[in-house]
Write a protein that holds these residues in place. Sequence first.
Motif, PDB file in Angstrom:
ATOM      1  N   TYR A   1     -35.891 -45.475 -18.154  1.00  0.00           N
ATOM      2  CA  TYR A   1     -36.651 -45.655 -16.915  1.00  0.00           C
ATOM      3  C   TYR A   1     -36.236 -44.629 -15.858  1.00  0.00           C
ATOM      4  N   CYS A   2     -34.925 -44.370 -15.763  1.00  0.00           N
ATOM      5  CA  CYS A   2     -34.436 -43.370 -14.801  1.00  0.00           C
ATOM      6  C   CYS A   2     -34.991 -41.991 -15.123  1.00  0.00           C
ATOM      7  N   ALA A   3     -34.966 -41.618 -16.395  1.00  0.00           N
ATOM      8  CA  ALA A   3     -35.449 -40.301 -16.803  1.00  0.00           C
ATOM      9  C   ALA A   3     -36.950 -40.163 -16.573  1.00  0.00           C
ATOM     10  N   VAL A   4     -37.702 -41.205 -16.908  1.00  0.00           N
ATOM     11  CA  VAL A   4     -39.154 -41.178 -16.706  1.00  0.00           C
ATOM     12  C   VAL A   4     -39.472 -41.053 -15.216  1.00  0.00           C
ATOM     13  N   ALA A   5     -38.767 -41.806 -14.385  1.00  0.00           N
ATOM     14  CA  ALA A   5     -38.997 -41.735 -12.940  1.00  0.00           C
ATOM     15  C   ALA A   5     -38.693 -40.339 -12.414  1.00  0.00           C
ATOM     16  N   GLU A   6     -37.583 -39.768 -12.844  1.00  0.00           N
ATOM     17  CA  GLU A   6     -37.195 -38.417 -12.410  1.00  0.00           C
ATOM     18  C   GLU A   6     -38.262 -37.394 -12.807  1.00  0.00           C
ATOM     19  N   SER A   7     -38.753 -37.511 -14.034  1.00  0.00           N
ATOM     20  CA  SER A   7     -39.767 -36.562 -14.512  1.00  0.00           C
ATOM     21  C   SER A   7     -41.072 -36.682 -13.739  1.00  0.00           C
ATOM     22  N   VAL A   8     -41.554 -37.897 -13.573  1.00  0.00           N
ATOM     23  CA  VAL A   8     -42.831 -38.099 -12.889  1.00  0.00           C
ATOM     24  C   VAL A   8     -42.723 -37.706 -11.413  1.00  0.00           C
ATOM     25  N   ALA A   9     -41.620 -38.045 -10.772  1.00  0.00           N
ATOM     26  CA  ALA A   9     -41.426 -37.649  -9.375  1.00  0.00           C
ATOM     27  C   ALA A   9     -41.342 -36.127  -9.253  1.00  0.00           C
ATOM     28  N   SER A  10     -40.674 -35.478 -10.193  1.00  0.00           N
ATOM     29  CA  SER A  10     -40.556 -34.020 -10.162  1.00  0.00           C
ATOM     30  C   SER A  10     -41.903 -33.339 -10.321  1.00  0.00           C
ATOM     31  N   VAL A  11     -42.708 -33.837 -11.240  1.00  0.00           N
ATOM     32  CA  VAL A  11     -44.057 -33.284 -11.409  1.00  0.00           C
ATOM     33  C   VAL A  11     -44.864 -33.507 -10.132  1.00  0.00           C
ATOM     34  N   SER A  12     -44.738 -34.683  -9.551  1.00  0.00           N
ATOM     35  CA  SER A  12     -45.449 -35.004  -8.313  1.00  0.00           C
ATOM     36  C   SER A  12     -45.063 -34.041  -7.201  1.00  0.00           C
ATOM     37  N   ALA A  13     -43.762 -33.860  -7.013  1.00  0.00           N
ATOM     38  CA  ALA A  13     -43.262 -33.005  -5.947  1.00  0.00           C
ATOM     39  C   ALA A  13     -43.669 -31.555  -6.157  1.00  0.00           C
ATOM     40  N   PHE A  14     -43.536 -31.059  -7.384  1.00  0.00           N
ATOM     41  CA  PHE A  14     -43.930 -29.688  -7.703  1.00  0.00           C
ATOM     42  C   PHE A  14     -45.425 -29.487  -7.442  1.00  0.00           C
ATOM     43  N   THR A  15     -46.229 -30.420  -7.904  1.00  0.00           N
ATOM     44  CA  THR A  15     -47.678 -30.293  -7.750  1.00  0.00           C
ATOM     45  C   THR A  15     -48.065 -30.267  -6.280  1.00  0.00           C
ATOM     46  N   TRP A  16     -47.473 -31.138  -5.483  1.00  0.00           N
ATOM     47  CA  TRP A  16     -47.782 -31.146  -4.047  1.00  0.00           C
ATOM     48  C   TRP A  16     -47.421 -29.812  -3.414  1.00  0.00           C
ATOM     49  N   LEU A  17     -46.265 -29.252  -3.768  1.00  0.00           N
ATOM     50  CA  LEU A  17     -45.869 -27.955  -3.227  1.00  0.00           C
ATOM     51  C   LEU A  17     -46.873 -26.862  -3.585  1.00  0.00           C
ATOM     52  N   GLN A  18     -47.439 -26.955  -4.782  1.00  0.00           N
ATOM     53  CA  GLN A  18     -48.396 -25.942  -5.215  1.00  0.00           C
ATOM     54  C   GLN A  18     -49.746 -26.095  -4.513  1.00  0.00           C
ATOM     55  N   VAL A  19     -50.278 -27.313  -4.474  1.00  0.00           N
ATOM     56  CA  VAL A  19     -51.624 -27.492  -3.902  1.00  0.00           C
ATOM     57  C   VAL A  19     -51.639 -27.309  -2.389  1.00  0.00           C
ATOM     58  N   THR A  20     -50.486 -27.469  -1.740  1.00  0.00           N
ATOM     59  CA  THR A  20     -50.435 -27.233  -0.297  1.00  0.00           C
ATOM     60  C   THR A  20     -50.196 -25.767   0.034  1.00  0.00           C
TER      61      THR A  20
END
Length: 153
Positions: free
Chosen positions: A57-76
């Motif tokens: 669960y920790c690893a999945v959360a880290e991965s999904v949050a990282s993708v989320s954060a990276f994507t937001w940085l790109q689209v902004t």
Amino acid sequence: MGMTVESEQLIKDTFGRGLDSSLGLQLSEVGGDRVVATLELSEKHHQPFGIVHGGVYCAVAESVASVSAFTWLQVTGIGGTAVGVNNNTDFLKSISSGTLSVESAPIHRGRRQQLWRVTMTDDQGRVIATSQVRLQNVELPEGVEVPTIPSGA
């Protein structure tokens, strides 16, 4: 924030390697405001007593949050990437098998840090685990090639 199909696929291809691949994490929706993923749970995800290991669960959360954060940085148009600096995961129910559905939602997104909530539910819609992952926005390390997503994509 919308993305093109091509932009979304670039991110899925970039992050669908390494530990995510070993775990079997599948990104199904990627956007600047949320990421949705699934994980088919099996014995390879278990701790010795037959239930899913908390580290999954920790690893999945880290991965999904990282993708989320990276994507937001790109689209902004801010660019760079984000690295996890804190992962607080609560385990609410134990399960052994089925499909884990994972969804992120932003709590805070700023110039230096981001905070994302990640909710993990089972086949019956019960919340199994929930996480808050704080990430630091950073420049890409030298030599790392990450596909550029056009701002406003």
